[in-house]
Design a protein around this motif. Sequence first.
Motif, short mmCIF file in Angstrom:
data_model
loop_
_atom_site.label_atom_id
_atom_site.label_comp_id
_atom_site.label_asym_id
_atom_site.label_seq_id
_atom_site.Cartn_x
_atom_site.Cartn_y
_atom_site.Cartn_z
N UNK A 164 -2.41 7.42 -14.82
CA UNK A 164 -1.56 7.04 -13.68
C UNK A 164 -0.57 8.17 -13.40
N UNK A 165 -0.35 8.45 -12.14
CA UNK A 165 0.64 9.46 -11.73
C UNK A 165 1.96 8.75 -11.49
N UNK A 166 3.00 9.22 -12.16
CA UNK A 166 4.36 8.69 -12.02
C UNK A 166 5.17 9.76 -11.30
N UNK A 167 5.75 9.40 -10.16
CA UNK A 167 6.51 10.36 -9.36
C UNK A 167 7.93 9.84 -9.16
N UNK A 222 1.82 12.46 -15.74
CA UNK A 222 0.58 11.69 -15.82
C UNK A 222 0.58 10.94 -17.15
N UNK A 223 0.15 9.68 -17.11
CA UNK A 223 0.13 8.89 -18.34
C UNK A 223 -1.06 9.25 -19.20
N UNK A 224 -0.86 9.12 -20.52
CA UNK A 224 -1.94 9.33 -21.47
C UNK A 224 -2.58 7.99 -21.83
N UNK A 274 -2.78 5.23 -9.46
CA UNK A 274 -3.92 5.65 -10.28
C UNK A 274 -5.16 5.53 -9.43
N UNK A 275 -5.76 6.67 -9.16
CA UNK A 275 -6.94 6.68 -8.31
C UNK A 275 -8.20 6.74 -9.15
N UNK A 276 -9.17 5.95 -8.73
CA UNK A 276 -10.46 5.91 -9.40
C UNK A 276 -11.20 7.19 -9.07
N UNK A 277 -11.67 7.89 -10.09
CA UNK A 277 -12.40 9.14 -9.89
C UNK A 277 -13.86 8.85 -9.62
N UNK A 278 -14.72 9.61 -10.28
CA UNK A 278 -16.15 9.38 -10.13
C UNK A 278 -16.74 10.22 -9.04
N UNK A 279 -17.67 9.66 -8.31
CA UNK A 279 -18.43 10.39 -7.32
C UNK A 279 -17.84 10.29 -5.92
N UNK A 280 -16.54 10.08 -5.81
CA UNK A 280 -15.95 9.93 -4.49
C UNK A 280 -15.55 11.26 -3.87
N UNK A 298 -7.22 3.37 -5.07
CA UNK A 298 -6.05 3.23 -5.93
C UNK A 298 -6.23 1.95 -6.74
N UNK A 299 -6.24 2.07 -8.07
CA UNK A 299 -6.44 0.91 -8.94
C UNK A 299 -5.17 0.09 -9.13
N UNK A 300 -4.06 0.63 -8.66
CA UNK A 300 -2.77 -0.05 -8.75
C UNK A 300 -2.43 -0.56 -7.35
N UNK A 301 -1.85 -1.74 -7.25
CA UNK A 301 -1.50 -2.32 -5.95
C UNK A 301 -0.72 -1.31 -5.11
#
Length: 159
Positions: free
Chosen positions: A41-44, A58-60, A87-93, A126-129
């Motif tokens: 997750x990115x914390x800004x 970035x969270x571990x 937190x963005x879902x990676x993968x094949x996007x 984004x996996x977070x609301x």
Amino acid sequence: MRSANLFLASVLLFAAGCGSGLGTVPVTGKVTLDGEPVEGAMVVFNADSADGRSASGMTDASGAYVLTTEFNGDGALPGSYKVAVSKFEGGDDGMPDTTGMSEDEAMDAMYSALDKKGRNAPVAKNLIAKKWSNEAGSGLTATVTDSGPNEFNFEVTSK
């Protein structure tokens, strides 16, 4: 020779006293998503004042983060902040994995994902609301102080 030694001594004294030059202090914390630690997750932290600077981390795997303003792990400037978490879902996007990157590196990687015609690569999810990723509406705040401790834990949800 004497002037060379004097110059070298001056340079070393200047370098020893410089640090980051910003006056940052260490800032850490944990992020949980629906009660569980969240990795990647990115914390800004967005400064409330016009002369402030943002900081991010970035969270571990344990949900822990360390903020960076200018140099990896240097922290944040003392002051008030509005906070965003995403937190963005990676993968094949088509979007790059920005885990472990600084905010600037992550932005550069995202811009590099644009195709030659200037269209965006497929949108990552984004996996977070959504409300948590907008510092103006998240309701998450932090006040960083010189004296610390500057540990800020955030509970976010996926819905």
